[in-house]
Write an enzyme that holds these catalytic residues in place. Structure first.
Site, short mmCIF file in Angstrom:
data_model
loop_
_atom_site.label_atom_id
_atom_site.label_comp_id
_atom_site.label_asym_id
_atom_site.label_seq_id
_atom_site.Cartn_x
_atom_site.Cartn_y
_atom_site.Cartn_z
N HIS A 85 0.84 -1.18 0.00
CA HIS A 85 0.00 0.00 0.00
C HIS A 85 0.88 1.24 0.00
CE1 HIS A 85 -3.17 2.84 1.13
NE2 HIS A 85 -3.99 1.93 0.64
N GLU B 3 -7.86 -5.10 -0.61
CA GLU B 3 -8.34 -5.91 -1.73
C GLU B 3 -8.21 -7.41 -1.48
OE1 GLU B 3 -9.90 -4.03 -3.39
OE2 GLU B 3 -8.82 -2.63 -4.66
N1 COA Z 1 4.20 -7.31 -4.92
C1 COA Z 1 5.51 -7.33 -5.16
N2 COA Z 1 6.30 -6.25 -5.02
C2 COA Z 1 5.72 -5.11 -4.62
C3 COA Z 1 4.35 -5.02 -4.36
C4 COA Z 1 3.58 -6.19 -4.51
N3 COA Z 1 2.27 -6.19 -4.28
N4 COA Z 1 4.06 -3.77 -3.97
C5 COA Z 1 5.20 -3.08 -4.02
N5 COA Z 1 6.22 -3.89 -4.41
C6 COA Z 1 7.62 -3.54 -4.57
C7 COA Z 1 7.83 -2.68 -5.81
O1 COA Z 1 8.06 -3.49 -6.95
C8 COA Z 1 9.00 -1.86 -5.44
O2 COA Z 1 10.17 -2.65 -5.61
P1 COA Z 1 11.54 -2.01 -6.15
O3 COA Z 1 11.88 -0.94 -5.14
O4 COA Z 1 12.47 -3.17 -6.15
O5 COA Z 1 11.22 -1.45 -7.48
C9 COA Z 1 8.84 -1.64 -3.92
O6 COA Z 1 8.00 -2.70 -3.47
C10 COA Z 1 8.19 -0.33 -3.58
O7 COA Z 1 6.98 -0.24 -4.30
P2 COA Z 1 6.34 1.10 -4.82
O8 COA Z 1 6.02 0.93 -6.26
O9 COA Z 1 7.16 2.27 -4.42
O10 COA Z 1 5.04 1.12 -3.98
P3 COA Z 1 3.83 2.09 -4.23
O11 COA Z 1 3.58 2.84 -2.98
O12 COA Z 1 3.99 2.92 -5.44
O13 COA Z 1 2.69 1.04 -4.55
C11 COA Z 1 0.83 -0.30 -4.55
C12 COA Z 1 1.62 0.74 -3.76
C13 COA Z 1 -0.48 -0.57 -3.84
C14 COA Z 1 0.51 0.29 -5.93
C15 COA Z 1 1.67 -1.58 -4.68
O14 COA Z 1 1.98 -2.08 -3.41
C16 COA Z 1 1.00 -2.63 -5.56
O15 COA Z 1 1.16 -2.56 -6.79
N6 COA Z 1 0.27 -3.60 -4.96
C17 COA Z 1 -0.43 -4.62 -5.74
C18 COA Z 1 -1.74 -4.05 -6.30
C19 COA Z 1 -2.79 -3.88 -5.23
O16 COA Z 1 -2.98 -4.73 -4.39
N7 COA Z 1 -3.49 -2.75 -5.32
C20 COA Z 1 -4.55 -2.42 -4.38
C21 COA Z 1 -4.14 -1.29 -3.50
S1 COA Z 1 -5.30 -0.97 -2.22
#
Ligand code: COA
Length: 381
Positions: free
Chosen positions: A256, A323
């Site tokens: 998140h 989710e």
């Molecule tokens: N699975 C695997 N790796 C994940 C991940 C996940 N669900 N969520 C984040 N990461 C990793 C990223 O790849 C990134 O790795 P890196 O630094 O090696 O590139 C690191 O963790 C940091 O992620 P970041 O993209 O900065 O996090 P964010 O704050 O932008 O993203 C979400 C938040 C929710 C978009 C992200 O966690 C995600 O894509 N989750 C899956 C989709 C989901 O469940 N969405 C519903 C949200 S309520």
């Protein structure tokens, strides 16, 4: 990066652009306050209409719950009445595309009307359009609303074509409350950006639906269920997740932007699932056993995913988000998986419309800067 145009903050992380009295997200403590109450204290306890009443108070007093219930019922009836004039909106292959196109046909009405009527007209219609899309897609006839029912009961009935059991309605009600609002999430931000230009509530909600559709926001629960199907049994979770991460893919339902601990809504929905499980068990049958197996699998997958992600990202806690258990809960009450995001929208539409009102009263045109990295014109010779 600082430049003459401003400071680049990718994803606007940590930047506040609005004040709100609607909800508060504390990512470090894992707390969500909705209209002044902890989400754990109201989801499954206070009906959706009562929470909507709080959020739709606007600048005035909280409308009576019965008035909100009646307004949502009337909105469902009136949305059903316009189904025939939506053109091909409900023919879209994707439920969120259908919802966005259908909602775009609505009108906010005069801003002299009370917030409750304008907001309920849009929020109430979301459940009707979503259910109608799902029924048509399944080749079944559209079920007219029953305005005398609560919103959760009627939405579930319109999707399934038959009245739902009390504990199924309670589970959906708890879900709608849990997702009703969540600070300045991407779709709410989109709604506030549109509103800040002076535009109308329908345009704002249409934009919000577009934002919610994305898999990084509200589009994740369908893929969570696909993941549980692909894993099948708890003993296969670790190998499946390792392969997924090894291929560079994200685990849906994990991580998140704001929470650095487990999303509190995951626990709220897990508890709602426990109550549903008890209710189903009391009526017996294979369905109770199926829900129980799904929940056991989901818990095992969550445990393994959290452990693998912690090993890969020791400095970035990536725990279950809302989710993850949304997928299990909505499946358990018979909502088809391609309707999960639209069901999310049915709850969040209350939050969006409340934010539209708040933005109008407090906001200023939202117009951030961009940093130009393209070519400049050559100086004249
Ligand atoms: N699975 C695997 N790796 C994940 C991940 C996940 N669900 N969520 C984040 N990461 C990793 C990223 O790849 C990134 O790795 P890196 O630094 O090696 O590139 C690191 O963790 C940091 O992620 P970041 O993209 O900065 O996090 P964010 O704050 O932008 O993203 C979400 C938040 C929710 C978009 C992200 O966690 C995600 O894509 N989750 C899956 C989709 C989901 O469940 N969405 C519903 C949200 S309520």
């Amino acid at each position: 990066m600082a430049s003459p145009e401003g400071t680049l903050v990718p994803g606007l992380e940590g930047i506040a652009v609005a004040e709100t009295a609607l909800s508060h997200v504390d990512g470090a403590a894992g707390k969500l306050v909705l209209a002044g109450e902890d989400v754990e204290r109201i989801a499954g306890v206070v009906p959706f209409e009562a929470v909507a009443a709080q959020l739709w108070r606007g600048a005035g007093s909280v409308p009576p719950v019965d008035t909100v219930r009646a307004a949502l019922g009337a909105a469902r009836t009136s949305a059903h009445g316009v189904l025939g004039s939506l053109g091909g909106s409900l023919d879209a292959d994707d439920g969120m595309d259908a919802l966005r196109a259908s909602v775009a046909h609505l009108r906010e009405g005069s801003r002299d009307e009370p917030l409750l009527s304008r907001a309920a007209r849009i929020a109430g219609a979301v459940g009707v359009f979503a259910a109608a899309w799902a029924r048509r897609r399944a080749g079944e006839s559209v079920v007219p609303p029953d305005a005398s029912l609560g919103h959760a009961a009627d939405c579930l009935r319109m999707v399934r074509g038959e009245p739902a059991l009390a504990h199924e309605v309670a589970a959906l009600d708890a879900y709608l409350v849990t997702v009703v609002d969540h600070g300045l999430n991407a779709s709410t931000f989109a709604a506030r950006v549109v509103t800040s230009t002076g535009s109308d509530m329908v345009s704002a909600v249409t934009a919000a639906i577009g934002a919610l559709k994305g898999p990084l926001h509200g589009g994740a629960p369908g893929p969570v269920l696909d993941m549980l199907d692909a894993i099948g049994t708890p003993d296969r979770a670790r190998a499946w997740l390792e392969a997924e991460l090894g291929a560079g893919r994200r685990i849906m339902g994990m991580g998140h932007r704001i929470y650095r601990v487990r999303d509190p809504r995951a626990a709220v929905l897990e508890a709602a699932l426990g109550r549903l499980q008890d209710g189903l068990a009391a009526s017996g049958g294979e369905r109770a056993a199926r829900v129980s197996r799904r929940l056991t699998l989901a818990r095992a997958v969550e445990r393994e995913a959290a452990a693998l992600l912690a090993a890969r990202h020791p400095d970035r806690p990536l725990r279950a988000n809302v989710e993850f258990y949304t997928a299990v809960l909505l499946e358990a009450i018979g909502i088809p998986r391609d309707l999960f995001s639209a069901t999310f929208a049915a709850g969040r539409a209350v939050g969006w419309t409340a934010h539209v009102d708040e933005e109008r009263r407090k906001g200023r045109l939202i117009r951030p800067a961009s940093i130009y990295v393209g070519h400049m014109p050559s100086p004249p010779c």
